[in-house]
Design a protein around this motif. Structure first.
Motif, short mmCIF file in Angstrom:
data_model
loop_
_atom_site.label_atom_id
_atom_site.label_comp_id
_atom_site.label_asym_id
_atom_site.label_seq_id
_atom_site.Cartn_x
_atom_site.Cartn_y
_atom_site.Cartn_z
N GLY A 55 -0.03 6.80 0.81
CA GLY A 55 0.90 7.59 1.38
C GLY A 55 2.06 7.01 0.55
O GLY A 55 3.07 6.98 1.27
N TRP A 56 2.00 6.08 0.24
CA TRP A 56 3.13 5.63 -1.31
C TRP A 56 3.49 6.50 -1.79
O TRP A 56 3.12 7.48 -2.42
N SER A 57 4.34 5.95 -2.50
CA SER A 57 5.73 7.44 -3.02
C SER A 57 4.80 7.33 -4.66
O SER A 57 4.05 6.20 -5.40
N THR A 58 4.93 8.15 -6.18
CA THR A 58 4.49 7.72 -6.72
C THR A 58 5.19 6.83 -7.28
O THR A 58 4.12 5.74 -8.78
N PRO A 59 6.18 6.53 -7.78
CA PRO A 59 7.08 5.29 -8.26
C PRO A 59 6.37 3.90 -7.91
O PRO A 59 6.15 3.00 -8.17
N LEU A 60 5.75 3.81 -6.47
CA LEU A 60 5.69 3.06 -6.20
C LEU A 60 4.42 2.42 -6.41
O LEU A 60 4.29 1.31 -6.64
N VAL A 61 3.24 4.04 -6.24
CA VAL A 61 2.18 2.90 -7.21
C VAL A 61 1.79 2.69 -8.09
O VAL A 61 1.73 1.34 -8.91
N LYS A 62 2.81 2.85 -9.10
CA LYS A 62 2.76 2.68 -10.61
C LYS A 62 3.34 0.56 -10.40
O LYS A 62 3.15 0.51 -10.93
N VAL A 63 4.49 1.05 -9.76
CA VAL A 63 4.61 -0.21 -10.38
C VAL A 63 4.26 -1.06 -9.53
O VAL A 63 3.87 -2.75 -10.03
N ARG A 64 3.81 -1.34 -8.34
CA ARG A 64 2.95 -2.17 -7.80
C ARG A 64 1.13 -2.54 -8.61
O ARG A 64 1.31 -3.84 -8.70
N ALA A 65 1.26 -0.84 -9.72
CA ALA A 65 -0.36 -1.65 -10.24
C ALA A 65 0.05 -1.74 -11.45
O ALA A 65 0.09 -3.40 -11.58
N PHE A 66 1.33 -1.88 -12.19
CA PHE A 66 1.90 -2.48 -13.07
C PHE A 66 2.07 -4.50 -12.99
O PHE A 66 1.85 -4.44 -13.48
N ARG A 67 2.84 -4.59 -11.84
CA ARG A 67 3.23 -5.71 -11.76
C ARG A 67 1.83 -6.90 -11.06
O ARG A 67 1.68 -7.61 -11.57
N ALA A 68 0.47 -5.91 -10.35
CA ALA A 68 -0.81 -6.55 -10.52
C ALA A 68 -1.29 -7.05 -11.59
O ALA A 68 -1.51 -8.03 -11.84
#
Length: 193
Positions: A163-176
């Protein structure tokens, strides 16, 4: 040991009687050891935590009022020391090579020294290493790494699942991924010491 004997040992230890202090440690060590095993911080050895506890006990022995049994007073110091150490480790969430299994350490050494692909017998250890690194991540970061990289979902599928936005998915993946890389590099450096 009768309470009167314990009181006598406390008074003697306060009077700088080394033998009384040693006897107090012998009397209290099973209790302290049991508490430490139940509440031990992950990265601190049982012996180190026990030593911290006994240092605090003897530093504060003059504050012991005798209104409660000595064992209760020491138990409170022991539990608080363990909890403080756990909190300290949460503030500084480092992974040390000592926290890894022998197989995980071998994977780090091999990856750090060889550009070759891992041998089949090391792949399982590599998977365990990834899981070990993931434990250091926040739950949302673990989830995105698991869905994207371990289960192979697309960003769009992760967006629909979470249910996250596409940018949020990408940012969380990058940070992780960045955090995992930093943890791995720190462990690799330690393996070369």
């Amino acid at each position: 040991m009768p309470e009167s004997d314990v009181t006598g040992l406390v008074n003697a230890a306060l009077g700088h009687d080394d033998e009384a202090a040693r006897e107090l440690v012998r009397h209290l060590y099973p209790l302290v050891s049991k508490i430490v095993r139940a509440h031990r911080p992950r990265r601190t050895s049982e012996e180190d935590v026990s030593q911290m506890i006994f240092i605090k006990v003897f530093q504060n022995l003059s504050k012991f009022s005798g209104q409660v049994p000595l064992e209760h007073w020491v138990s409170r110091i022991a539990v608080n020391t363990c909890l403080n150490q756990i909190a300290f480790e949460k503030v500084r969430p480092e992974i040390r090579q000592a926290d890894l299994t022998e197989e995980e350490s071998a994977v780090i050494s091999q990856l750090a020294t060889s550009p070759d692909e891992l041998a089949p017998d090391k792949r399982f250890a590599a998977r365990e290493l990834v899981e070990h690194l993931m434990k250091r991540l926040k739950p949302a970061e673990r989830l995105v790494i698991d869905l994207l990289h371990l289960k192979g979902h697309s960003v769009e599928e992760v967006r629909q699942i979470t249910g996250w936005s596409t940018p949020l998915v990408k940012v969380r993946a990058f940070r992780a991924r960045q955090k995992m890389k930093q943890y791995f590099e720190a462990m690799s450096k330690e393996s070369h010491r």
